[in-house]
Design an enzyme around this catalytic site. Structure first.
Site, PDB file in Angstrom:
ATOM      1  N   ASP A  47       1.002  -1.437   0.009  1.00  0.00           N
ATOM      2  CA  ASP A  47      -0.001   0.184  -0.210  1.00  0.00           C
ATOM      3  C   ASP A  47       0.791   1.499   0.073  1.00  0.00           C
ATOM      4  OD1 ASP A  47      -2.967   0.930   0.902  1.00  0.00           O
ATOM      5  OD2 ASP A  47      -1.672   2.448   1.604  1.00  0.00           O
ATOM      6  N   TYR A  52       3.171   9.844  -0.848  1.00  0.00           N
ATOM      7  CA  TYR A  52       4.252   9.278  -0.082  1.00  0.00           C
ATOM      8  C   TYR A  52       5.673   9.486  -0.573  1.00  0.00           C
ATOM      9  CZ  TYR A  52       0.643   6.783   2.374  1.00  0.00           C
ATOM     10  OH  TYR A  52      -0.540   6.129   3.034  1.00  0.00           O
ATOM     11  N   LYS A  77      -2.723   6.094  -4.203  1.00  0.00           N
ATOM     12  CA  LYS A  77      -3.848   6.869  -4.188  1.00  0.00           C
ATOM     13  C   LYS A  77      -3.557   8.057  -4.719  1.00  0.00           C
ATOM     14  CE  LYS A  77      -3.608   4.721   0.437  1.00  0.00           C
ATOM     15  NZ  LYS A  77      -2.335   4.724   0.671  1.00  0.00           N
ATOM     16  N   HIS A 110      -7.566   9.957  -1.852  1.00  0.00           N
ATOM     17  CA  HIS A 110      -6.690   9.850  -0.830  1.00  0.00           C
ATOM     18  C   HIS A 110      -7.593  10.423   0.560  1.00  0.00           C
ATOM     19  CE1 HIS A 110      -2.358   9.402   0.660  1.00  0.00           C
ATOM     20  NE2 HIS A 110      -3.047   9.173   1.715  1.00  0.00           N
TER      21      HIS A 110
END
Ligand code: A2P
Length: 276
Positions: A47, A52, A77, A110
């Site tokens: 994930d 990120y 996401k 998200h």
């Protein structure tokens, strides 16, 4: 119930119950190495998210693992700014490029960005129809946001990924998701970075009883609740430990004791009042 098999999403796609999360793992070698370890240790579900900043390293870890793309379930996401700027297709394609893949197993909104999440959801349904993503879902959605999506009359999200752990058990939202056939995914399952959740006396007492660690108890509690969970760690030993949760079963009483630890304590932002 056999917890070693995946959970069937509302479109028939199977998602592994346990995954490996990479939120806050620094980009570069650290993420790549952690992903390689996780895959080596048997995880088949990763994930990540475009925000990120480590999708490219997840992609590298997948490549160097030597596993086929099809054998690993991959979630990413779309980020808030890309939704606000309607930079949807470009953002999606950049994620594919970084992950070195031509499809995503599960693509998520998200955050429920006001004024943007409804049209983003409609666009995601087109991606799904075009076969570019195997399933679509949301993250950080509360009941009110899910009700807005429902009014569109299109697809029901396959999952809702929310902050969830024994200090934030999210019972009313879980009940709602269950009624709608939306799989609940837990992020920050161990309470999030820097949290003292794993020092909790009750969790330690239960851990002692089963000869497991508090982290394993919490993750097992998720599995037995039908929640998909993806702990993160940059330590190989912990990645292994977090995987070893299929060989014991918590009693109903212990499940309840863990549920009772709820104090509605978040480590991340509240989806009703986030400002990013
Ligand atoms: P570390 O990377 O140093 O192992 P989460 O966000 O998934 O709730 O996790 C919170 C933190 O818990 C992570 O930053 C991780 O730090 C730590 N962690 C992960 N697995 C374990 C474990 N088995 N025991 C103790 N801490 C863990």
């Amino acid at each position: 119930m056999d917890l070693t098999t995946g959970i069937e999403l509302n479109n028939g796609v199977e998602i592994p119950r346990l995954g490996f999360g990479v939120y806050q793992i620094p980009a570069g070698k650290e993420t790549q190495k952690a992903v390689e370890w996780a895959l080596e240790l048997g995880y088949r579900h990763i994930d990540t998210a475009s925000i990120y900043n480590n999708e490219a390293d997840v992609g590298k870890g997948l490549l160097t693992s030597g596993l086929s793309r099809k054998s690993v379930f991959l979630t990413t996401k779309i980020w808030n700014e890309d939704m606000r700027n309607k930079n949807l297709i470009d953002s999606f394609e950049r994620s594919l490029e970084r992950l070195k893949t031509d499809y995503i197993d599960l693509y998520l909104i998200h955050w429920p960005v006001d004024g943007s999440y409804l049209y983003t959801w409609e666009w995601m349904q087109k991606l799904y129809e075009d076969g570019k993503v195997r399933s679509i879902g949301v993250s950080n959605f509360h009941i009110q946001h899910l009700k807005q999506l429902e009014k569109l009359g299109g697809m029901v999200p396959a999952v809702d990924q929310i902050e969830l752990h024994p200090w934030l058990t999210q019972k009313p939202l879980r009940k709602y998701l269950n009624e709608k056939g939306i799989v609940c995914e837990s992020y920050s399952p161990l309470g999030g970075k820097g949290s003292k959740l794993l020092e909790n006396d009750t969790l330690n007492e239960i851990a002692h009883k089963y000869n497991k660690t508090p982290a394993q108890i919490v993750l097992r509690w998720d599995l037995q609740n039908g929640i998909v969970v993806f702990p993160k760690s940059t330590h190989k030993e912990r990645i292994k430990q977090n995987r070893d949760i299929f060989d014991f079963e918590l009693t109903f009483e212990d499940m309840e004791r863990i549920e009772q630890l709820n104090i509605n304590k978040r480590s991340g932002a509240n989806p009703d009042k986030f400002n990013f």
